[in-house]
Design an enzyme around this catalytic site. Structure first.
Site, PDB file in Angstrom:
ATOM      1  N   PRO A  58      39.681  -8.680   8.441  1.00 41.70           N
ATOM      2  CA  PRO A  58      39.552  -9.916   7.772  1.00 41.70           C
ATOM      3  C   PRO A  58      39.436  -9.772   6.087  1.00 41.70           C
ATOM      4  CG  PRO A  58      37.308  -9.350   8.984  1.00 41.70           C
ATOM      5  CD  PRO A  58      38.413  -7.739   9.162  1.00 41.70           C
ATOM      6  N   GLU A  59      39.383  -8.179   5.578  1.00 41.86           N
ATOM      7  CA  GLU A  59      39.304  -8.150   4.208  1.00 41.86           C
ATOM      8  C   GLU A  59      40.329  -8.715   3.816  1.00 41.86           C
ATOM      9  OE1 GLU A  59      40.043  -3.938   5.473  1.00 41.86           O
ATOM     10  OE2 GLU A  59      39.175  -5.666   6.330  1.00 41.86           O
ATOM     11  N   VAL A  60      41.581  -8.912   4.186  1.00 43.38           N
ATOM     12  CA  VAL A  60      42.063  -9.902   3.348  1.00 43.38           C
ATOM     13  C   VAL A  60      42.162 -11.064   3.045  1.00 43.38           C
ATOM     14  CG1 VAL A  60      44.123 -10.140   5.209  1.00 43.38           C
ATOM     15  CG2 VAL A  60      45.153  -9.243   2.390  1.00 43.38           C
ATOM     16  N   TRP A  67      39.713 -12.242   2.063  1.00 46.34           N
ATOM     17  CA  TRP A  67      38.946 -11.957   0.551  1.00 46.34           C
ATOM     18  C   TRP A  67      39.608 -11.600  -0.327  1.00 46.34           C
ATOM     19  CZ3 TRP A  67      35.657  -9.205   4.763  1.00 46.34           C
ATOM     20  CH2 TRP A  67      35.601  -9.992   5.416  1.00 46.34           C
TER      21      TRP A  67
END
Length: 175
Positions: free
Chosen positions: A120-122, A124
């Site tokens: 999920p960091e993409v 952010w």
């Protein structure tokens, strides 16, 4: 059994945990009593990836310090992947970002049916650079693009279809 023991931070990886895992894996490799290694997380989460506070603390440091830090994480991933003894990731809860890669670098990934995995960091603006280098060697190119660019967390059954997970079991049977 090696347990990621930072449940208050969802077992997020920081320098101390990365170093401890590297040391424990190195010791296990030469210990004749160790036949198989199970990697698990304490509490409800396998591993939420890199510790965000740790990353923020690293930002003002020099480029050399940041590269050294990244090399420690890469060393951990490669040590797992090349380990002489079988490693099993026992995934409960979430395995996200570097935590997802930590699991997939193991020889086998067993996940509870309610587990989720992804990058999920993409969402952010954080690029999963190490994963972009390592995952194409293990997963189909389309799957890697979906994982690293989509930003979604995937249910264990879907993760199994994509070969992120080898076996999905009821949560009560994970151990």
């Amino acid at each position: 059994t090696l347990t990621l023991a930072r449940p208050e931070q969802d077992n997020a990886l920081d320098f101390a945990l990365i170093r401890a895992l590297n040391e424990a894996l190195l010791a296990a490799e030469t210990d004749p009593r160790v036949k198989v290694i199970v990697l698990r997380g304490a509490g409800d989460v396998f591993c939420a990836g890199l510790d965000m506070q740790y990353l923020q603390d690293l930002q003002p440091r020099s480029l050399d310090d940041q590269l050294m830090d990244t090399s420690h994480l890469a060393e951990l991933f490669l040590r797992i992947h090349r380990h002489k003894k079988p490693l099993i990731a026992q995934v409960q809860g979430r395995a996200t970002g570097s935590g997802c890669t930590l699991a997939r670098m193991c020889d086998f990934v067993f996940a509870a049916e309610d587990a989720t995995l992804g990058y999920p960091e993409v969402r952010w603006g954080f690029v999963p650079a190490l994963e972009a280098a390592l995952l194409p060697r293990m997963l189909a190119p389309g799957v890697v693009r979906q994982l690293l660019l989509g930003g979604a967390e995937h249910a264990a059954q879907e993760a199994q279809a994509w070969q992120l997970v080898d076996r999905v079991v009821p949560a009560a049977e994970l151990e």
